[in-house]
Scaffold this motif. Structure first.
Motif, PDB file in Angstrom:
ATOM      1  N   GLY A 187       0.815  -1.207   0.000  1.00 48.50           N
ATOM      2  CA  GLY A 187       0.000   0.000   0.000  1.00 48.50           C
ATOM      3  C   GLY A 187       0.848   1.257   0.000  1.00 48.50           C
ATOM      4  N   ALA A 188       0.395   2.277  -0.711  1.00 50.07           N
ATOM      5  CA  ALA A 188       1.115   3.540  -0.793  1.00 50.07           C
ATOM      6  C   ALA A 188       0.695   4.453   0.360  1.00 50.07           C
ATOM      7  CB  ALA A 188       0.835   4.222  -2.130  1.00 50.07           C
ATOM      8  N   ALA A 189       1.674   4.922   1.112  1.00 51.81           N
ATOM      9  CA  ALA A 189       1.381   5.797   2.243  1.00 51.81           C
ATOM     10  C   ALA A 189       1.066   7.200   1.755  1.00 51.81           C
ATOM     11  CB  ALA A 189       2.574   5.832   3.200  1.00 51.81           C
ATOM     12  N   SER A 190       0.101   7.842   2.398  1.00 53.60           N
ATOM     13  CA  SER A 190      -0.251   9.215   2.067  1.00 53.60           C
ATOM     14  C   SER A 190       0.885  10.157   2.452  1.00 53.60           C
ATOM     15  CB  SER A 190      -1.527   9.620   2.805  1.00 53.60           C
ATOM     16  OG  SER A 190      -1.752  11.008   2.714  1.00 53.60           O
ATOM     17  N   SER A 191       1.056  11.203   1.671  1.00 54.50           N
ATOM     18  CA  SER A 191       2.096  12.192   1.958  1.00 54.50           C
ATOM     19  C   SER A 191       1.758  13.025   3.188  1.00 54.50           C
ATOM     20  CB  SER A 191       2.302  13.111   0.754  1.00 54.50           C
ATOM     21  OG  SER A 191       1.077  13.649   0.310  1.00 54.50           O
ATOM     22  N   LEU A 192       0.534  12.899   3.694  1.00 55.99           N
ATOM     23  CA  LEU A 192       0.139  13.656   4.886  1.00 55.99           C
ATOM     24  C   LEU A 192       0.559  12.955   6.174  1.00 55.99           C
ATOM     25  CD1 LEU A 192      -1.404  16.267   5.700  1.00 55.99           C
ATOM     26  CD2 LEU A 192      -3.444  14.843   5.976  1.00 55.99           C
ATOM     27  N   THR A 193       0.871  11.681   6.122  1.00 54.50           N
ATOM     28  CA  THR A 193       1.211  10.961   7.344  1.00 54.50           C
ATOM     29  C   THR A 193       2.472  11.547   7.973  1.00 54.50           C
ATOM     30  OG1 THR A 193       2.442   9.304   6.077  1.00 54.50           O
ATOM     31  CG2 THR A 193       0.141   8.810   6.570  1.00 54.50           C
ATOM     32  N   GLY A 194       2.459  11.603   9.282  1.00 60.43           N
ATOM     33  CA  GLY A 194       3.580  12.159  10.024  1.00 60.43           C
ATOM     34  C   GLY A 194       3.100  13.117  11.085  1.00 60.43           C
ATOM     35  N   THR A 195       4.028  13.819  11.702  1.00 60.00           N
ATOM     36  CA  THR A 195       3.729  14.773  12.758  1.00 60.00           C
ATOM     37  C   THR A 195       3.982  16.185  12.254  1.00 60.00           C
ATOM     38  OG1 THR A 195       4.241  13.208  14.527  1.00 60.00           O
ATOM     39  CG2 THR A 195       4.361  15.544  15.079  1.00 60.00           C
ATOM     40  N   TRP A 196       3.007  17.074  12.525  1.00 57.78           N
ATOM     41  CA  TRP A 196       3.045  18.436  12.009  1.00 57.78           C
ATOM     42  C   TRP A 196       2.893  19.431  13.152  1.00 57.78           C
ATOM     43  CZ3 TRP A 196       3.371  19.087   6.594  1.00 57.78           C
ATOM     44  CH2 TRP A 196       3.200  17.915   5.851  1.00 57.78           C
ATOM     45  N   VAL A 197       3.688  20.508  13.100  1.00 56.17           N
ATOM     46  CA  VAL A 197       3.602  21.560  14.098  1.00 56.17           C
ATOM     47  C   VAL A 197       3.162  22.844  13.402  1.00 56.17           C
ATOM     48  CG1 VAL A 197       6.056  22.197  13.860  1.00 56.17           C
ATOM     49  CG2 VAL A 197       4.825  22.747  15.956  1.00 56.17           C
ATOM     50  N   SER A 198       2.260  23.582  14.048  1.00 55.07           N
ATOM     51  CA  SER A 198       1.761  24.818  13.458  1.00 55.07           C
ATOM     52  C   SER A 198       2.692  25.971  13.804  1.00 55.07           C
ATOM     53  CB  SER A 198       0.349  25.122  13.952  1.00 55.07           C
ATOM     54  OG  SER A 198       0.387  25.606  15.277  1.00 55.07           O
ATOM     55  N   ASN A 199       2.471  27.112  13.154  1.00 55.11           N
ATOM     56  CA  ASN A 199       3.280  28.294  13.476  1.00 55.11           C
ATOM     57  C   ASN A 199       2.665  29.111  14.602  1.00 55.11           C
ATOM     58  OD1 ASN A 199       1.104  29.350  12.117  1.00 55.11           O
ATOM     59  ND2 ASN A 199       2.271  30.179  10.392  1.00 55.11           N
ATOM     60  N   ARG A 200       1.670  28.526  15.299  1.00 52.65           N
ATOM     61  CA  ARG A 200       1.074  29.179  16.463  1.00 52.65           C
ATOM     62  C   ARG A 200       0.919  28.150  17.582  1.00 52.65           C
ATOM     63  NH1 ARG A 200      -3.608  33.355  14.356  1.00 52.65           N
ATOM     64  NH2 ARG A 200      -2.508  34.122  12.509  1.00 52.65           N
ATOM     65  N   PRO A 201       1.450  28.443  18.775  1.00 54.29           N
ATOM     66  CA  PRO A 201       1.297  27.490  19.878  1.00 54.29           C
ATOM     67  C   PRO A 201      -0.120  27.531  20.425  1.00 54.29           C
ATOM     68  CG  PRO A 201       2.372  29.484  20.647  1.00 54.29           C
ATOM     69  CD  PRO A 201       2.202  29.645  19.165  1.00 54.29           C
ATOM     70  N   GLY A 202      -0.421  26.584  21.315  1.00 50.42           N
ATOM     71  CA  GLY A 202      -1.725  26.562  21.972  1.00 50.42           C
ATOM     72  C   GLY A 202      -2.566  25.394  21.531  1.00 50.42           C
ATOM     73  N   MET A 203      -3.887  25.594  21.537  1.00 47.86           N
ATOM     74  CA  MET A 203      -4.795  24.523  21.172  1.00 47.86           C
ATOM     75  C   MET A 203      -4.576  24.134  19.718  1.00 47.86           C
ATOM     76  SD  MET A 203      -8.321  25.587  23.128  1.00 47.86           S
ATOM     77  CE  MET A 203      -9.063  23.996  22.770  1.00 47.86           C
ATOM     78  N   LYS A 219       6.194  19.880   8.755  1.00 49.40           N
ATOM     79  CA  LYS A 219       6.417  18.477   9.124  1.00 49.40           C
ATOM     80  C   LYS A 219       7.707  18.362   9.920  1.00 49.40           C
ATOM     81  CE  LYS A 219       5.647  13.952   7.028  1.00 49.40           C
ATOM     82  NZ  LYS A 219       5.408  13.256   5.731  1.00 49.40           N
ATOM     83  N   VAL A 220       7.648  17.599  11.020  1.00 51.17           N
ATOM     84  CA  VAL A 220       8.823  17.451  11.877  1.00 51.17           C
ATOM     85  C   VAL A 220       9.345  16.024  11.803  1.00 51.17           C
ATOM     86  CG1 VAL A 220       7.921  19.214  13.429  1.00 51.17           C
ATOM     87  CG2 VAL A 220       7.515  16.807  13.944  1.00 51.17           C
ATOM     88  N   ARG A 221      10.569  15.859  12.189  1.00 45.71           N
ATOM     89  CA  ARG A 221      11.137  14.520  12.272  1.00 45.71           C
ATOM     90  C   ARG A 221      10.626  13.844  13.541  1.00 45.71           C
ATOM     91  NH1 ARG A 221      17.568  15.187  10.636  1.00 45.71           N
ATOM     92  NH2 ARG A 221      17.218  15.956   8.491  1.00 45.71           N
ATOM     93  N   GLY A 222      10.364  12.559  13.425  1.00 50.85           N
ATOM     94  CA  GLY A 222       9.895  11.828  14.596  1.00 50.85           C
ATOM     95  C   GLY A 222       8.405  12.058  14.839  1.00 50.85           C
ATOM     96  N   ASP A 223       8.008  11.852  16.094  1.00 50.96           N
ATOM     97  CA  ASP A 223       6.580  11.902  16.431  1.00 50.96           C
ATOM     98  C   ASP A 223       6.283  12.889  17.541  1.00 50.96           C
ATOM     99  OD1 ASP A 223       7.746  10.651  18.564  1.00 50.96           O
ATOM    100  OD2 ASP A 223       6.573   8.802  18.434  1.00 50.96           O
ATOM    101  N   SER A 224       7.152  13.915  17.718  1.00 53.00           N
ATOM    102  CA  SER A 224       6.981  14.836  18.835  1.00 53.00           C
ATOM    103  C   SER A 224       7.091  16.284  18.391  1.00 53.00           C
ATOM    104  CB  SER A 224       8.031  14.556  19.919  1.00 53.00           C
ATOM    105  OG  SER A 224       7.947  15.527  20.943  1.00 53.00           O
ATOM    106  N   CYS A 225       6.192  17.122  18.905  1.00 56.98           N
ATOM    107  CA  CYS A 225       6.258  18.570  18.701  1.00 56.98           C
ATOM    108  C   CYS A 225       6.907  19.261  19.907  1.00 56.98           C
ATOM    109  CB  CYS A 225       4.880  19.162  18.471  1.00 56.98           C
ATOM    110  SG  CYS A 225       4.109  18.684  16.911  1.00 56.98           S
TER     111      CYS A 225
END
Length: 304
Positions: A174-190, A293-299
């Motif tokens: 199966g082909a993995a979606s390019s969206l998979t992974g961990t993403w951090v926004s440019n604004r902290p908070g909720m 997108k960040v490396r690993g699974d942590s923001c």
């Protein structure tokens, strides 16, 4: 809205969420705390979120962990900052549809009064239904943090068997979606961090983390930052590919509180940036927002 008002709004929402009765979960003014309450949590993202396994038929069984930690002071970053467990909510589910639906879960707080025993490695949960139609639940699972697997007995309703629960992932060719992974926004908070995974059936799913960096806010009229903050990990989101490079992510999609919020974004050619914004909705105005997108699974420790 001023920053101090935003903080007050979030605090009210958090308290409301934590004290709202959960169906099937006994409430008590003298409720005993869980074994892990107040204990250090080294990597909150390692356990929070979704874990699944095939039920051997056409469905999926799984666990959802929504973890709240407490942080002393008013940090400007969570990197290297001690966090202790405050609350752990455990969702036990079985789904036959591609997306999780309301009613697929049974939720329990990590307390002896709810039939849960969790010591950081072994999870035991025994629940006898009190309402007709609710499933009986009996879990005895061991968590291997190195292999990132939950293994052991899993009984919910008509399903009973030995399982090995893992993070959802595409299997075989199966082909993995390019969206998979961990993403951090440019604004902290909720909704400042989101983890997107893809099930063996190709379905996108995910969960978000609310990282409250109160030391970065400005406080007017001599107000001081709070003496402690509460970080939340593992709030379920709905994700969907809407075009060749476009995606939608619905945050707070399963909460009983108003209101879910949808982000629409376009993925960059290198697959490392998602550009778009929050859509207009109840009490919400459209706001532009970018995700990286960040490396690993942590923001935790990432620059917002």
């Amino acid at each position: 809205m001023r920053y101090e008002n935003l903080w007050r709004l979030w605090l009210v929402m958090a308290i409301t969420f934590l004290v709202t009765p959960i169906p099937g979960y006994p409430q008590s003014q003298t409720e005993r705390p869980g074994l892990m309450k107040g204990k250090p949590v080294e990597s909150p993202e390692k356990m929070s979120g979704v874990w699944e396994s095939s039920d051997g038929s056409q469905g999926i069984v799984g666990l959802h962990f929504l973890l709240t930690t407490k942080v002393a002071g008013a940090p400007t970053t969570l990197a290297g900052i001690p966090q202790t467990e405050e609350h752990l909510m455990i969702g036990v589910y079985q789904r036959t549809s591609l997306q999780l639906r309301q009613g697929d879960h049974n939720y329990f707080m990590d307390t002896p009064d709810s039939g849960v025993s969790w010591d950081g490695k072994r999870l035991v949960l025994e629940w006898t239904p009190r309402v007709a139609g609710d499933p009986a639940i009996d879990l005895d699972l061991i968590y291997d943090k190195h292999q990132e697997i939950w293994s052991g007995r899993f009984h919910r309703g008509e399903f009973s068997g030995h399982v090995m629960l893992r993070r959802p992932t595409v299997r075989g060719n199966g082909a993995a979606s390019s969206l998979t992974g961990t993403w951090v926004s440019n604004r902290p908070g909720m909704n400042g961090c989101v983890h997107i995974v893809q099930g063996s059936d190709g379905t996108l799913m995910g969960w978000s983390d609310d990282l409250q960096l109160s030391g970065r806010y400005r406080y007017a009229n001599g107000l001081k930052p709070p003496e402690q903050t509460f970080e939340q990990y593992g709030d379920l989101v709905k994700a969907e590919q809407t075009g060749k490079n476009s995606f939608s992510i619905e945050f707070k999609a399963y909460t009983a509180m108003c209101c879910s919020r949808t982000y629409i974004g376009i993925l960059s050619d290198d697959g490392l940036t998602l550009n778009g914004g929050w859509q207009a909705g109840p009490n919400q105005t459209p706001i532009n927002l970018a995700w990286r997108k960040v490396r690993g699974d942590s923001c935790v420790g990432q620059a917002f």
